[in-house]
Design a protein around this motif. Sequence first.
Motif, PDB file in Angstrom:
ATOM      1  N   LYS A 297      -5.876   3.138  -1.929  1.00 36.42           N
ATOM      2  CA  LYS A 297      -5.835   4.571  -1.650  1.00 36.42           C
ATOM      3  C   LYS A 297      -6.893   4.951  -0.614  1.00 36.42           C
ATOM      4  O   LYS A 297      -6.632   5.730   0.306  1.00 36.42           O
ATOM      5  CB  LYS A 297      -6.067   5.346  -2.953  1.00 36.42           C
ATOM      6  CG  LYS A 297      -6.038   6.853  -2.806  1.00 36.42           C
ATOM      7  CD  LYS A 297      -6.269   7.517  -4.162  1.00 36.42           C
ATOM      8  CE  LYS A 297      -6.340   9.027  -4.030  1.00 36.42           C
ATOM      9  NZ  LYS A 297      -6.611   9.666  -5.353  1.00 36.42           N
ATOM     10  N   ALA A 298      -8.089   4.372  -0.745  1.00 37.13           N
ATOM     11  CA  ALA A 298      -9.172   4.648   0.205  1.00 37.13           C
ATOM     12  C   ALA A 298      -8.821   4.142   1.597  1.00 37.13           C
ATOM     13  O   ALA A 298      -9.088   4.810   2.606  1.00 37.13           O
ATOM     14  CB  ALA A 298     -10.465   4.005  -0.283  1.00 37.13           C
ATOM     15  N   LEU A 299      -8.186   2.959   1.663  1.00 31.77           N
ATOM     16  CA  LEU A 299      -7.766   2.414   2.953  1.00 31.77           C
ATOM     17  C   LEU A 299      -6.702   3.297   3.603  1.00 31.77           C
ATOM     18  O   LEU A 299      -6.726   3.538   4.820  1.00 31.77           O
ATOM     19  CB  LEU A 299      -7.228   0.993   2.771  1.00 31.77           C
ATOM     20  CG  LEU A 299      -8.251  -0.113   2.530  1.00 31.77           C
ATOM     21  CD1 LEU A 299      -7.542  -1.453   2.338  1.00 31.77           C
ATOM     22  CD2 LEU A 299      -9.252  -0.200   3.672  1.00 31.77           C
ATOM     23  N   ALA A 300      -5.754   3.777   2.790  1.00 30.43           N
ATOM     24  CA  ALA A 300      -4.694   4.637   3.311  1.00 30.43           C
ATOM     25  C   ALA A 300      -5.267   5.936   3.861  1.00 30.43           C
ATOM     26  O   ALA A 300      -4.862   6.403   4.928  1.00 30.43           O
ATOM     27  CB  ALA A 300      -3.679   4.931   2.209  1.00 30.43           C
ATOM     28  N   GLN A 301      -6.231   6.532   3.161  1.00 32.26           N
ATOM     29  CA  GLN A 301      -6.854   7.770   3.626  1.00 32.26           C
ATOM     30  C   GLN A 301      -7.621   7.550   4.927  1.00 32.26           C
ATOM     31  O   GLN A 301      -7.623   8.396   5.822  1.00 32.26           O
ATOM     32  CB  GLN A 301      -7.784   8.315   2.546  1.00 32.26           C
ATOM     33  CG  GLN A 301      -7.051   8.858   1.319  1.00 32.26           C
ATOM     34  CD  GLN A 301      -8.007   9.311   0.232  1.00 32.26           C
ATOM     35  OE1 GLN A 301      -9.189   8.954   0.232  1.00 32.26           O
ATOM     36  NE2 GLN A 301      -7.500  10.098  -0.701  1.00 32.26           N
ATOM     37  N   LYS A 302      -8.265   6.366   5.005  1.00 28.88           N
ATOM     38  CA  LYS A 302      -9.034   6.062   6.214  1.00 28.88           C
ATOM     39  C   LYS A 302      -8.109   5.913   7.411  1.00 28.88           C
ATOM     40  O   LYS A 302      -8.420   6.360   8.521  1.00 28.88           O
ATOM     41  CB  LYS A 302      -9.845   4.784   6.003  1.00 28.88           C
ATOM     42  CG  LYS A 302     -10.836   4.504   7.130  1.00 28.88           C
ATOM     43  CD  LYS A 302     -11.723   3.316   6.799  1.00 28.88           C
ATOM     44  CE  LYS A 302     -12.735   3.089   7.907  1.00 28.88           C
ATOM     45  NZ  LYS A 302     -13.632   1.941   7.604  1.00 28.88           N
TER      46      LYS A 302
END
Length: 307
Positions: A297-302
């Motif tokens: 999820k953090a990678l997708a937001q980044k």
Amino acid sequence: TTVREFIFLGFSGIPQLQLMLFVMFLIVYLLSITGNAFIIYIVLMDSTLQTPMYIFLGNLSFLEIWNATTTVPKLLTACISQVVTISVSGCITQYYFFFSMGATECILLAVMAYDRYLAICSPLHYSLLMSAQICLQLSAGSWIGGFTAPVLSTILISHLNFCGPQQINHFFCDSDPIYKLSCSDTFLVEALSYTCSSVVILSSFLLTMSSYGQIVVTIVRMSSREAWKKTFSTCASHLTVVTIYYGTIIFAYVRPPAKYNFTIAKVVSVFYCVITPLVNPLVYTLRNKDVKKAFRKALAQKRLLLP
């Protein structure tokens, strides 16, 4: 003559391996810092991980960063330098922080086991028995208890006299090497230190094993095979860390001082000073679906924020 500084011998007995040991310890140390910092970041940034289990995990990761940083830099220096020194006051300070964080980790692992016990054995009352306030109190209590435990022994060590020799046959200021170098009577501080470490380690270990014993009993009573797998998967990572950590520190510190062997002590110390801080993030991230999900999820937001 009063000694003003000590010299670490480290692993000087095997000079042909020192460069290889330096590279290996450096890689493990950097991975430990990165892995534990990653867990802290994920726990802080993902609201779905703002639960007692992950708050305790964040505390453990923060603790592991400082635990490794207390000893590993001197270990690395000892692997590439012929002479590595530390002042007497610096040595006593390192002793205090090393044992403070060790005691904190023992208590925190027991608290985490208790948290898993409540989640598995009393799921209907879990939110009440492990509220946010209780979670924070247990976290704070672990740190306060851990940093209070070695205070008296540290004060007694600071009053010891050191008049030579000044070589510490270790890579950090462990208790027994310090006692060996003192020209004062160390019986009182040795007895106090041994008693304190034994009480903290064994009581935390027994509480941890008691919690897991209750968990096993609950699992046995489950009729669903799927429930068995899910519960064992939840606790396997924590139990792995507990087994490695307690196995090494019980061997190192819950034994009569007369049985101390410097060579064995240094090898065992590598496990709880260098290896354990790395095992923690590896085990928890590789086996935990919630952490993996939060990471994706953090990678997708980044990616969305990138131009």
